[in-house]
Design an enzyme around this catalytic site. Structure first.
Site, PDB file in Angstrom:
ATOM      1  N   ASP A  57      -2.118 -11.491  -1.195  1.00 13.50           N
ATOM      2  CA  ASP A  57      -3.678 -11.117  -0.983  1.00 13.50           C
ATOM      3  C   ASP A  57      -4.448 -11.766  -1.928  1.00 13.50           C
ATOM      4  OD1 ASP A  57      -2.603  -9.129  -2.643  1.00 13.50           O
ATOM      5  OD2 ASP A  57      -2.408  -7.728  -1.035  1.00 13.50           O
ATOM      6  N   ASN A  76      -0.659   5.060   0.549  1.00 14.13           N
ATOM      7  CA  ASN A  76      -0.627   5.195   1.997  1.00 14.13           C
ATOM      8  C   ASN A  76       0.455   4.438   2.633  1.00 14.13           C
ATOM      9  OD1 ASN A  76      -1.844   2.879   1.783  1.00 14.13           O
ATOM     10  ND2 ASN A  76      -3.686   3.111   2.504  1.00 14.13           N
ATOM     11  N   HIS A 123       0.682   1.185   2.588  1.00 17.10           N
ATOM     12  CA  HIS A 123       0.506  -0.512   2.866  1.00 17.10           C
ATOM     13  C   HIS A 123       1.142  -1.160   2.071  1.00 17.10           C
ATOM     14  CE1 HIS A 123      -2.785  -0.238  -0.579  1.00 17.10           C
ATOM     15  NE2 HIS A 123      -1.702  -0.918  -1.010  1.00 17.10           N
ATOM     16  N   GLU A 131      -3.558  -2.169   5.667  1.00 19.89           N
ATOM     17  CA  GLU A 131      -3.525  -0.813   5.724  1.00 19.89           C
ATOM     18  C   GLU A 131      -3.056   0.027   6.935  1.00 19.89           C
ATOM     19  OE1 GLU A 131      -4.231   0.262   2.841  1.00 19.89           O
ATOM     20  OE2 GLU A 131      -6.547  -0.389   2.102  1.00 19.89           O
TER      21      GLU A 131
HETATM   22  C1  F6R Z   1      -0.962  -6.473  -4.077  1.00 20.63           C
HETATM   23  C2  F6R Z   1      -0.765  -5.746  -2.870  1.00 20.63           C
HETATM   24  C3  F6R Z   1      -0.548  -4.394  -3.026  1.00 20.63           C
HETATM   25  C4  F6R Z   1       0.190  -3.448  -3.880  1.00 20.63           C
HETATM   26  C5  F6R Z   1       0.001  -2.012  -3.745  1.00 20.63           C
HETATM   27  C6  F6R Z   1       0.576  -1.133  -4.932  1.00 20.63           C
HETATM   28  O1  F6R Z   1      -0.962  -7.495  -4.224  1.00 20.63           O
HETATM   29  O2  F6R Z   1      -0.339  -6.214  -2.014  1.00 20.63           O
HETATM   30  O3  F6R Z   1       0.328  -3.820  -1.667  1.00 20.63           O
HETATM   31  O4  F6R Z   1       1.561  -3.717  -4.048  1.00 20.63           O
HETATM   32  O5  F6R Z   1      -1.128  -1.451  -3.572  1.00 20.63           O
HETATM   33  O6  F6R Z   1      -0.299  -1.261  -5.902  1.00 20.63           O
HETATM   34  P1  F6R Z   1       0.248  -0.695  -7.269  1.00 20.63           P
HETATM   35  O7  F6R Z   1       1.614  -1.437  -7.691  1.00 20.63           O
HETATM   36  O8  F6R Z   1      -0.814  -0.974  -8.236  1.00 20.63           O
HETATM   37  O9  F6R Z   1       0.325   0.820  -7.291  1.00 20.63           O
END
Ligand code: F6R
Length: 259
Positions: free
Chosen positions: A67, A136, A138, A143
């Site tokens: 992303d 959450n 995702h 989301e």
């Molecule tokens: C980032 C991504 C997100 C993160 C997720 C966890 O490229 O795709 O899905 O992997 O938000 O984020 P952290 O590791 O910062 O808790």
């Protein structure tokens, strides 16, 4: 679904680093899907160490990130392009022309998204996709209530995700609330998936992913439908799993009988 529980964040990350290194070493033209955020940082450190020790070359590796924020130029300090350069790409022997991150310069989002899907196809699909997990549930920026069949597209980030990611932005910096993300259908086409969950704050999402009902409300639960998904956890992230002891026992058997 293989569930690997290790005592510490470092051990879980080193396991993930070795898993990726083995994949790259075992494949002639490895195509790896990458993630950003906090959970994958120690894994990237492990990959950099393996490279510096001469055990791992990225010279043939192609990467696709999950992303990117909308509204940040690739050279913006907070863009995921800069994150990847600082945390991984600038420290390894990868050809940065072979590192793909969703980009949209002229607000033609549909074109940017279909272009990204086409690039993945042109490279033969993703062989191994690394994922973190949002608290959450995702994956990527898919989301809760994202279609389980979705393809690369624009998503609006939830308040939960925005507040969790606010820690990466200085107070004067504008935090985007839109992102281009690979879809859940796109992620599910990866031949192998490695999801890393670290810390107590991830334990509920991790339990929902592994043991909850398959539901768009917890996008990560879709991995229950993947044939080659490995979930690597530290013991805190694993602490809400009902079958905790079973997963530990299964891994013991796996190493005892080499199966
Ligand atoms: C980032 C991504 C997100 C993160 C997720 C966890 O490229 O795709 O899905 O992997 O938000 O984020 P952290 O590791 O910062 O808790």
């Amino acid at each position: 679904m293989r569930v690997v529980i290790l005592p510490t964040e470092l051990e879980a990350s080193n396991f993930a680093g070795q898993f990726i290194a083995d994949y790259i070493n075992d494949n002639n033209n490895p195509v790896i899907g990458l993630a950003t955020g906090g959970s994958v940082l120690l894994t990237y450190d492990a990959l950099i160490s393996s490279h510096k020790e001469g055990k791992l070359s990225f010279s043939k590796t192609v990467t696709f990130n999950l992303d990117e924020y909308i509204g940040l130029e690739p050279n913006h300090n907070q863009s995921y392009r800069q994150y990847m350069k600082k945390k991984l790409f600038d420290h390894i022997d990868i050809d940065q022309n072979k590192t793909f991150i969703p980009e949209c310069f002229d607000n033609n989002f549909d074109l940017a998204c279909s272009h990204y899907e086409n690039e993945i196809k042109k490279h033969g699909g993703i062989g191994l996709q690394l994922l973190g997990i949002g608290s959450n549930g995702h994956i990527g920026f898919n989301e809760p209530t994202s279609s389980l069949q979705s393809r690369t597209r624009v998503k609006t980030l939830t308040k939960n995700t925005l507040s969790k990611n606010a820690r990466f932005f200085e107070s004067h910096e504008n935090q985007p609330s839109l992102a281009i993300t690979m879809g859940i259908g796109t992620i599910m086409e990866a031949k192998n998936i490695l999801l890393l969950g670290l810390g107590k704050h991830k334990s509920k999402a991790v339990a929902d992913v592994i043991e909850g009902p398959l539901s768009a409300y917890c996008p990560g639960s879709v991995l229950q439908n993947h044939q080659n998904a490995t979930i690597v956890l530290d013991q805190h992230a694993a602490s809400d799993l009902k079958l905790y002891d079973y997963y530990i026992q299964t891994e013991k058997m796996k190493s005892k009988y080499n199966c």
